[in-house]
Design a protein around this motif. Structure first.
Motif, PDB file in Angstrom:
ATOM      1  N   LYS A 153      -9.509  -4.579  -6.020  1.00 28.76           N
ATOM      2  CA  LYS A 153      -9.719  -3.643  -4.918  1.00 28.76           C
ATOM      3  C   LYS A 153      -9.753  -4.385  -3.585  1.00 28.76           C
ATOM      4  O   LYS A 153     -10.659  -4.228  -2.770  1.00 28.76           O
ATOM      5  CB  LYS A 153     -11.003  -2.831  -5.124  1.00 28.76           C
ATOM      6  N   SER A 154      -8.735  -5.233  -3.398  1.00 24.87           N
ATOM      7  CA  SER A 154      -8.704  -6.114  -2.232  1.00 24.87           C
ATOM      8  C   SER A 154      -7.364  -6.036  -1.515  1.00 24.87           C
ATOM      9  O   SER A 154      -6.314  -5.892  -2.153  1.00 24.87           O
ATOM     10  CB  SER A 154      -8.952  -7.569  -2.661  1.00 24.87           C
ATOM     11  N   GLU A 166      -4.476   7.703  -3.483  1.00 24.10           N
ATOM     12  CA  GLU A 166      -5.033   6.352  -3.605  1.00 24.10           C
ATOM     13  C   GLU A 166      -4.713   5.523  -2.367  1.00 24.10           C
ATOM     14  O   GLU A 166      -5.542   4.749  -1.878  1.00 24.10           O
ATOM     15  CB  GLU A 166      -4.482   5.662  -4.849  1.00 24.10           C
ATOM     16  N   SER A 167      -3.507   5.678  -1.844  1.00 23.24           N
ATOM     17  CA  SER A 167      -3.118   4.949  -0.637  1.00 23.24           C
ATOM     18  C   SER A 167      -4.007   5.333   0.539  1.00 23.24           C
ATOM     19  O   SER A 167      -4.480   4.471   1.285  1.00 23.24           O
ATOM     20  CB  SER A 167      -1.654   5.251  -0.306  1.00 23.24           C
ATOM     21  N   GLU A 185     -17.756  -4.455   0.240  1.00 23.99           N
ATOM     22  CA  GLU A 185     -18.964  -4.253  -0.561  1.00 23.99           C
ATOM     23  C   GLU A 185     -19.864  -3.270   0.176  1.00 23.99           C
ATOM     24  O   GLU A 185     -20.141  -3.453   1.361  1.00 23.99           O
ATOM     25  CB  GLU A 185     -19.704  -5.576  -0.781  1.00 23.99           C
ATOM     26  N   ARG A 211      -4.976  -3.995  -7.002  1.00 20.00           N
ATOM     27  CA  ARG A 211      -5.827  -2.983  -7.632  1.00 20.00           C
ATOM     28  C   ARG A 211      -6.979  -3.616  -8.409  1.00 20.00           C
ATOM     29  O   ARG A 211      -8.108  -3.146  -8.364  1.00 20.00           O
ATOM     30  CB  ARG A 211      -4.994  -2.134  -8.602  1.00 20.00           C
ATOM     31  N   ARG A 213     -12.149  -7.829   0.463  1.00 23.41           N
ATOM     32  CA  ARG A 213     -12.678  -6.664  -0.247  1.00 23.41           C
ATOM     33  C   ARG A 213     -13.914  -6.146   0.467  1.00 23.41           C
ATOM     34  O   ARG A 213     -14.513  -6.835   1.292  1.00 23.41           O
ATOM     35  CB  ARG A 213     -13.005  -7.007  -1.705  1.00 23.41           C
ATOM     36  N   GLU A 254      -7.062   6.645   0.368  1.00 23.80           N
ATOM     37  CA  GLU A 254      -8.425   6.187   0.109  1.00 23.80           C
ATOM     38  C   GLU A 254      -8.562   4.693   0.390  1.00 23.80           C
ATOM     39  O   GLU A 254      -9.580   4.239   0.905  1.00 23.80           O
ATOM     40  CB  GLU A 254      -8.814   6.490  -1.342  1.00 23.80           C
ATOM     41  N   THR A 255      -7.517   3.950   0.035  1.00 22.09           N
ATOM     42  CA  THR A 255      -7.546   2.505   0.289  1.00 22.09           C
ATOM     43  C   THR A 255      -7.597   2.225   1.785  1.00 22.09           C
ATOM     44  O   THR A 255      -8.388   1.394   2.258  1.00 22.09           O
ATOM     45  CB  THR A 255      -6.306   1.835  -0.324  1.00 22.09           C
ATOM     46  N   ILE A 272       0.835  -1.213   0.000  1.00 18.87           N
ATOM     47  CA  ILE A 272       0.000   0.000   0.000  1.00 18.87           C
ATOM     48  C   ILE A 272       0.865   1.257   0.000  1.00 18.87           C
ATOM     49  O   ILE A 272       0.567   2.240  -0.682  1.00 18.87           O
ATOM     50  CB  ILE A 272      -0.947  -0.013   1.221  1.00 18.87           C
ATOM     51  N   MET A 324     -11.015   3.029   3.097  1.00 16.78           N
ATOM     52  CA  MET A 324     -12.024   2.057   2.690  1.00 16.78           C
ATOM     53  C   MET A 324     -12.064   0.857   3.629  1.00 16.78           C
ATOM     54  O   MET A 324     -13.129   0.324   3.948  1.00 16.78           O
ATOM     55  CB  MET A 324     -11.737   1.597   1.256  1.00 16.78           C
ATOM     56  N   TYR A 365      -1.848  -4.844  -1.583  1.00 14.26           N
ATOM     57  CA  TYR A 365      -3.119  -4.383  -2.158  1.00 14.26           C
ATOM     58  C   TYR A 365      -3.170  -4.771  -3.634  1.00 14.26           C
ATOM     59  O   TYR A 365      -2.207  -4.559  -4.379  1.00 14.26           O
ATOM     60  CB  TYR A 365      -3.250  -2.865  -2.017  1.00 14.26           C
TER      61      TYR A 365
END
Length: 670
Positions: free
Chosen positions: A205-206, A175-176, A228, A202, A226, A178-179, A167, A182, A200
């Protein structure tokens, strides 16, 4: 946002092949029309043994006597006996047996062994065979035969692992962030993620959690996590390589040092990260969360003198922690009770609470027969606060049953009856399947019909469609069905109650079974020679099941045929075959009433005639779909609650009528 409890890793095999970029071993082709689906089928092998050819049982006394007779040194551990390995003896780089490290562990309960130096494992009989070979001067076979499926799984895992990125190495810092947001790990540092090797992916998205061999640090598999989102609800979905039943990773195990004596066991990889970062204590995550603790993992936990179990934030996790503590030895285990001030470790970290303080306040598991109110205090408060969770696991297909029984709870005995030909087995299979799909580990004992026929019924109910004319969908549904925590006893016909109880005890230890279905009691009557009185024999059998449910905190659903009565009469509690002991011992009594036997189709309903949890009893109509072999409550069906003492009288034909439009679906108690 509301957060849905973590789903068990059931979905392996549907997303992962798509991420491998076509990299597969030679000869593994994909099925046409089903993307990423291998044509080769896999069949579950862990069916419990039948009494005709069981694996011989062994006691801890017999194991000790055998080791002494063979001159094999050993010492007692918490769950296992420790001995020098048979599989490293004779090698040039290994010391003599007298000074060799004790890397072979023999399970005190089952006799099965695991060598942590070579990863060789087997039964107690396999161990004895290797000892005999050594005495005859025949070196043990050290070759490792790897199943084709496992080899493919490792190749797929390696492919995904190479495509995943750390990550902190993502090119875009946004992006890091946001990941991390999440997955709710903003407070987890990059140093912690790097230490545990989290990456991670891409494309999916897991988050990717590795499974490294404790012997040589090679990659054996991985887990993908991941998120949902459905409105304001967040659900976490897990997938594993290899598949669920072969995934035995203790996440974080390679980081454990030989001098570590204290451990925190968690039910989630992200919890292990949070705990280690905040406290510095050795932390491991179980591969299946609070669903089960496979005995094959126990040898890796032998070195710890103190283990704290902090599996989650709900009461199901709390019940699992108490069960696992019995496997691990109560005297070294402490439990963190879930509450609003003690949620799961990741939430504690995110809220800025003190994890060290919570660990120090963990309750000792102590002796199973002696407790003080200090140990019960938080549990009593938890039951008051979490009344919905205390009520048990809810049925998804039978909402009216939830309104009466409130849920499916551990440690209870449910008696189920109904007229011959009314569909008892079909209904109870869907009743159990509904719970199994929600992670309730289930053991089926079907003495009346074969396991193949029962599995066919349950697979049809699982897919909610017949697969006879849609064979191209069979592998897809079978793969998903195979990942359920579902096991079958291989008994058929008349059986001895002792053999059945022994098999159930084995299943609870090996697979952490929490629901046993026995269909039906009459098939155990012929083998009992306790008394010529059949009623006395039945009382003994019912008492044995009642004791098993209480001692093992396991729910038993027992099917009993009714007495032979006039078809014109509806069944009552007194209609259950035998004496009154079955109805007295039962916590719940369910009766499948079948008026179609007299008045024609469409007059079938379920009656709850006893409910020890809160006393609610009543009836509701059922509608049977022949296409999917499923029962369901009739749309807008009227649930009628009645007083317990009037339950047999109140269940009359008008209940099959539809409720008027706008009905709430339930009437008030009279």
């Amino acid at each position: 946002m509301a957060v849905v409890p973590l789903r068990p890793c059931r979905a392996a095999g549907r997303l992962l092949p798509l991420l491998c970029g076509g990299t597969r071993s030679k000869g593994a082709s994909l099925s046409p029309g089903v993307p990423g689906r291998l044509t080769q089928r896999r069949y579950k092998k862990d069916v419990l043994p039948s009494p005709e050819g069981p694996v011989p049982s062994v006691t801890i006394t017999e194991i000790r006597q055998y080791l002494r007779a063979q001159g094999i040194p050993f010492h007692d551990g918490y769950s296992c006996l420790h001995t020098p390995s048979l599989f490293t003896a004779g090698r040039e780089d290994q010391p003599p047996a007298a000074s060799a490290p004790y890397t072979l562990f023999i399970d005190k309960t089952t006799g099965s062994f695991l060598c942590t130096a070579t990863l060789a494992e087997g039964t107690w009989q396999d161990f004895q065979a290797h000892v005999e070979l050594q005495h005859r001067g025949v070196p043990p076979d050290s070759s490792e035969e790897v199943e084709e499926d496992m080899r493919r799984a490792r190749e797929d895992a390696r492919c995904i692992w190479e495509r995943a990125l750390p990550i902190w190495d993502l090119l875009d810092e946004e992006e890091s962030n946001e990941t991390k947001a999440m997955f709710g790990i903003k407070r987890v540092t990059n140093a912690t993620l790097k230490r545990f090797g989290v990456r991670y992916l891409r494309a999916a998205k897991s988050l990717v959690f590795p499974w490294f061999s404790p012997r040589d640090a090679t990659l054996k598999g991985l887990k993908l996590l991941r998120v949902e989102k459905k409105g304001d609800t967040i659900a976490y979905v897990e997938e594993t390589l290899p598949r669920f039943d072969s995934y035995r990773n203790l996440f974080g195990l390679p980081l454990i040092g030989r001098r570590d004596t204290e451990l925190v066991l968690t039910g989630w990889e992200l919890d292990a990260l949070a705990l280690h970062q905040a406290t510095g204590v050795a932390s491991l995550a179980l591969p299946r969360g609070s669903t089960s603790l496979p005995p094959a993992l126990l040898p890796y936990l032998e070195q710890f003198k103190r283990i704290t179990l902090w599996l989650g934030e709900d009461l199901r996790s709390w019940e699992a922690a108490k069960l696992f503590a019995r496997k691990l030895s109560l005297k070294r285990c402490s439990l963190v009770h879930p509450s609003n001030l003690q949620p799961r470790p990741l939430e504690v970290l995110n809220q800025g609470l003190n994890l060290t303080k919570i660990l120090r306040a963990a309750l000792p598991a102590s002796h199973k027969s002696i407790v003080s109110f200090r140990q019960l205090r938080e549990e009593v408060f938890g039951e008051l606060v979490n009344s919905e969770q205390v009520a048990g696991v809810k049925w998804a297909r039978f909402p009216e049953l939830n309104k009466l029984l409130k849920g499916h709870r551990r440690g209870e005995l449910t008696v189920f009856t109904g007229p011959t030909g009314s569909g008892k087995t079909t209904f109870i299979s869907e009743y159990a399947l509904d719970l199994c799909m929600q992670g309730v580990c289930t053991l089926w004992g079907s003495f009346e019909i074969s396991n193949v026929r029962l599995a066919k019924i349950m697979l049809t109910q699982f897919a909610t469609q017949r697969l006879d004319d849609k064979l191209e969908l069979y592998d897809e549904w079978a793969d998903r069905f195979e990942d359920l925590p579902l096991y079958f006893m291989t008994f058929r016909g008349q059986q001895n109650i002792k053999a059945v109880i022994d098999t159930m005890q084995h299943a609870v230890y090996m697979y952490d079974i929490t629901h046993v279905v026995v269909d039906n009691l009459q098939f155990m009557m012929g083998h009992e020679h306790i008394s010529v009185d059949r009623l006395a024999a039945q009382d003994y059998i019912v008492g044995a099941f009642r004791k098993f449910a209480t001692d093992n905190n396991c729910h038993i659903t027992l099917v009993i045929h009714p007495r032979k009565e006039d078809d014109e009469k509806e069944l009552q509690t007194a209609s259950i075959f035998g004496s009154a002991k079955a109805s007295q011992e039962a916590d719940n009594i369910l009766i499948l009433q079948d008026r179609k036997l007299v008045t024609g189709p469409g007059k079938r309903y379920l009656q709850v005639s006893k409910n020890r949890f809160d006393g609610d009893v009543g009836v509701f109509p059922l509608e049977f779909s022949k296409a999917s072999l499923t029962f369901s409550s009739k749309s807008k069906a009227k649930l009628k609650k009645v007083k317990e003492e009037k339950a047999p009288v109140a269940a009359k034909a008008p209940l099959a009528k539809k409720a008027p439009e706008g009905s709430s679906g339930a009437s008030k108690k009279p």
